[in-house]
Design a protein around this motif. Structure first.
Motif, mmCIF file in Angstrom:
data_model
loop_
_atom_site.group_PDB
_atom_site.id
_atom_site.type_symbol
_atom_site.label_atom_id
_atom_site.label_comp_id
_atom_site.label_asym_id
_atom_site.label_seq_id
_atom_site.Cartn_x
_atom_site.Cartn_y
_atom_site.Cartn_z
ATOM 1 N N UNK A 282 34.628 26.274 46.362
ATOM 2 C CA UNK A 282 33.712 26.063 47.487
ATOM 3 C C UNK A 282 32.387 26.766 47.267
ATOM 4 N N UNK A 283 32.474 27.969 46.712
ATOM 5 C CA UNK A 283 31.256 28.734 46.445
ATOM 6 C C UNK A 283 30.351 27.963 45.495
ATOM 7 N N UNK B 295 30.407 24.742 44.849
ATOM 8 C CA UNK B 295 30.004 23.504 45.495
ATOM 9 C C UNK B 295 28.850 23.709 46.460
ATOM 10 N N UNK B 296 28.879 24.812 47.182
ATOM 11 C CA UNK B 296 27.835 25.032 48.188
ATOM 12 C C UNK B 296 26.563 25.592 47.556
ATOM 13 N N UNK B 297 26.548 25.710 46.220
ATOM 14 C CA UNK B 297 25.315 26.053 45.528
ATOM 15 C C UNK B 297 24.471 24.810 45.235
ATOM 16 N N UNK B 298 25.046 23.623 45.454
ATOM 17 C CA UNK B 298 24.289 22.380 45.228
ATOM 18 C C UNK B 298 23.282 22.165 46.353
ATOM 19 N N UNK B 299 22.341 21.247 46.083
ATOM 20 C CA UNK B 299 21.267 21.066 47.054
ATOM 21 C C UNK B 299 21.770 20.483 48.373
ATOM 22 N N UNK B 300 22.589 19.434 48.292
ATOM 23 C CA UNK B 300 23.042 18.806 49.542
ATOM 24 C C UNK B 300 24.458 19.251 49.876
ATOM 25 N N UNK B 301 24.793 19.128 51.163
ATOM 26 C CA UNK B 301 26.117 19.502 51.641
ATOM 27 C C UNK B 301 27.142 18.396 51.386
ATOM 28 N N UNK C 77 30.232 19.380 49.271
ATOM 29 C CA UNK C 77 31.020 20.451 49.891
ATOM 30 C C UNK C 77 31.868 19.888 51.028
ATOM 31 N N UNK C 78 31.240 19.016 51.814
ATOM 32 C CA UNK C 78 31.949 18.407 52.943
ATOM 33 C C UNK C 78 33.121 17.545 52.439
ATOM 34 N N UNK D 283 35.887 19.826 51.074
ATOM 35 C CA UNK D 283 36.627 20.451 52.177
ATOM 36 C C UNK D 283 37.636 19.475 52.774
ATOM 37 N N UNK D 284 37.162 18.261 53.036
ATOM 38 C CA UNK D 284 38.017 17.215 53.607
ATOM 39 C C UNK D 284 39.183 16.890 52.670
ATOM 40 N N UNK E 103 40.716 25.450 53.879
ATOM 41 C CA UNK E 103 40.002 24.200 53.606
ATOM 42 C C UNK E 103 39.244 23.716 54.836
ATOM 43 N N UNK F 18 36.020 25.678 55.304
ATOM 44 C CA UNK F 18 34.925 25.224 54.447
ATOM 45 C C UNK F 18 34.397 23.876 54.914
ATOM 46 N N UNK F 19 35.305 23.005 55.330
ATOM 47 C CA UNK F 19 34.888 21.692 55.818
ATOM 48 C C UNK F 19 33.962 21.844 57.020
ATOM 49 N N UNK G 256 30.550 23.360 55.988
ATOM 50 C CA UNK G 256 29.641 22.491 55.240
ATOM 51 C C UNK G 256 29.151 21.330 56.094
ATOM 52 N N UNK H 208 23.075 25.141 53.518
ATOM 53 C CA UNK H 208 24.208 25.597 52.709
ATOM 54 C C UNK H 208 24.388 27.115 52.811
ATOM 55 N N UNK I 184 27.797 29.033 51.397
ATOM 56 C CA UNK I 184 27.710 29.850 50.188
ATOM 57 C C UNK I 184 28.209 31.276 50.465
ATOM 58 N N UNK J 243 32.014 31.202 50.953
ATOM 59 C CA UNK J 243 32.694 31.068 49.664
ATOM 60 C C UNK J 243 32.740 32.407 48.936
#
Lengths: 324, 324
Positions: A122-123, A125-131, A134-135, A138-139, B119, B122-123, B126, B131, B135, B138
């Motif tokens: 998750x960490x 993933x949440x470093x990417x520009x868009x959510x 990550x969403x 999570x799902x 999970x 995080x869902x 995000x 973010x 972040x 995470x």
């Protein structure tokens, strides 16, 4: 690395290597004990199905971006987290020809290591520009765990239906492979239809893959598969061949099979296989694998021709026949 | 709800209620078995320290936004996920006066339920616009698990240093309380200095809280605390009073205490407390609690006066004296 990978993954080798480096960097800890555990599970990388389909779906649908290598590391990390926890749940001895983390370092370390891997995924993933990713991750992680919970809650139930079995494997296995394809296509800039088709490809591939995996637990060669076999029956998990068999036989035969499932004799597994063959239940499961592989391949037909598309097709064909 | 909450949480009650509703909605599943488990752990809400400090830090540092109620649900969900896994690791019988999930539904369901909660956290996270929180969450979840792993890897070590003990509780407890304060302040639009001060407040409060929690495991009343006590010694976890005691005594006395720690007699816990009192080790740990509470309160002095700031101070004072 298997022959399969060497032949197949040529077109994505640079991105697979980049994602392996991202995987390693993300897991680096200032605690030596944690580092050792993380280095150990790096050896759990197997066929890297999820990173591979993510990258191939990206190539088949458009162009790979730097986000793809990150996402390939994320889906592999989520997968390995579930493997570490699965081995605790299944009390398994070996994985990829190695002792499991729970056997080597205890259940406590294995539960926590799984949590560490989930959290790092998750960490990262949440470093990417868009959510968006990550969403989705999570799902999907929720679905994965729900699939496992559904399986646990049906443990020891001899009346498990094929529909519930499919629901279990859809969540616990197919969901992450579908999401890998979806993310690969989405981040490659594909249109919605293409994203949906590739997600369906991943879902069908995942279902086929899990039915085959369950078959191998019954009919496989432990040395070749690289993990403890016969665990499903031992842990009271009914899989497709048994579901078919119990549906096919009369009450007397059903009672005999059920008694055998609760048996602990050395030849139990061989006797179960014998009974499954009598009702063609192993052939039935093989047939279902082929049906889902067919659905997967049909999705690819709508994509423009490309080496990546061809590779996805070879991977699907391989699932139908794999012995490891 | 305790008297403490009723008195203290008046200024954030609406937001706490909103976050409880978000918590519940997020966990809703189409699988009845999963729903039952999720509804059960809702009863694990205790003093809601993390949501409360997040909201209070937000009020003390600026204005609450809709993101705050979401984040309050997220930090509580991460916390409850760790509780569910902790109970598996500690083989605990009761939590908040109720049977633990592992006792009620088995270790497998408890491991998976913890994963479901992580999970969902995080869902949920995000789904926010930026973010930033995902972040931080995470990163903090990694720290939490690393703290637990550090504890597991030092299990049964009678030479555990105070520095390593502090490192363990900094990660496993203080990190999430610090992050709760940090997120509360950040999303309220506070300047960097204020965010940092509130994060330090949370960190010091968390350290004090855990030392006090460890003290209660030794000296508490199980009925009042609501969970199985004496587990730390039983599981070979050295906490501050014992670390101080083993450092204070000569080799012969140390050997006697170490022998007692490995004992399984009914009066072991009482005899340990007796030995700890002889070296003033319980008083020493109480003193450390007060020092960290002092550090926490000092951070608040730099904030403008507000009811929320006063409430954070009362919470800190409460940690120094709590008996449950």
């Amino acid at each position: 690395m298997t022959v399969l990978q060497h032949d197949l993954y040529g077109g994505i080798q640079a991105e697979l290597d980049a994602s392996a480096a991202i995987f390693r960097d993300e897991l680096r800890s200032d605690l030596p004990f944690v580092n050792e555990l993380c280095e150990y599970v790096e050896r759990y990388h197997g066929k890297r199905v999820r990173p591979a389909v993510l990258l191939l779906a990206g190539q088949a649908a458009g162009r790979l971006t730097p986000a793809h290598a990150v996402l390939a590391a994320v889906v592999e990390m989520v997968h390995i987290a579930t493997l570490v926890h699965d081995d605790v749940l299944d009390d398994a001895d070996t994985r990829r020809h190695l002792p499991t983390v729970c056997r080597l370092s205890g259940n406590e370390a294995a539960v926590l290591l799984g949590d560490v891997l989930f959290s790092h995924a998750y960490h990262l993933c949440s470093g990417l520009e868009s959510q968006f990713a990550a969403r989705q991750i999570g799902r999907t992680a929720v679905a994965l765990c729900e699939g496992e919970l559904l399986q646990v809650s049906n443990r020891g139930r001899f009346d498990l239906s094929e529909a519930t079995y499919l629901e279990i494997i859809l969540r616990k296995t197919a969901s992450l492979i579908a999401t890998s394809c979806l993310l690969g296509a989405h981040y490659a800039g594909a249109d919605e239809g293409t994203v949906r088709r590739l997600a369906t490809f991943g879902e069908s591939l995942g279902i086929a893959f899990q039915i085959r995996d369950d078959l191998l637990d019954i009919t496989g060669d432990a040395a070749e598969v690289g993990k403890t076999l016969g665990r499903d029956v031992e842990k009271g998990k009914l899989t497709l061949p048994l579901i078919h068999h119990l549906r096919a036989v009369d009450a007397r035969e059903r009672a005999a099979t059920e008694a055998l499932l609760s048996d602990t004799g050395d030849d139990r597994d061989a006797r179960i296989v014998e009974r499954l063959r009598e009702t063609d239940s192993i052939a039935f499961a093989h047939d279902r694998v082929r049906v889902h592989v067919g659905t997967a391949i049909a999705q690819l037909d709508a994509l423009p021709p490309s080496p990546a598309r061809d590779t996805l097709r070879v991977m699907a064909d391989f699932v139908a026949s794999r012995t490891f």
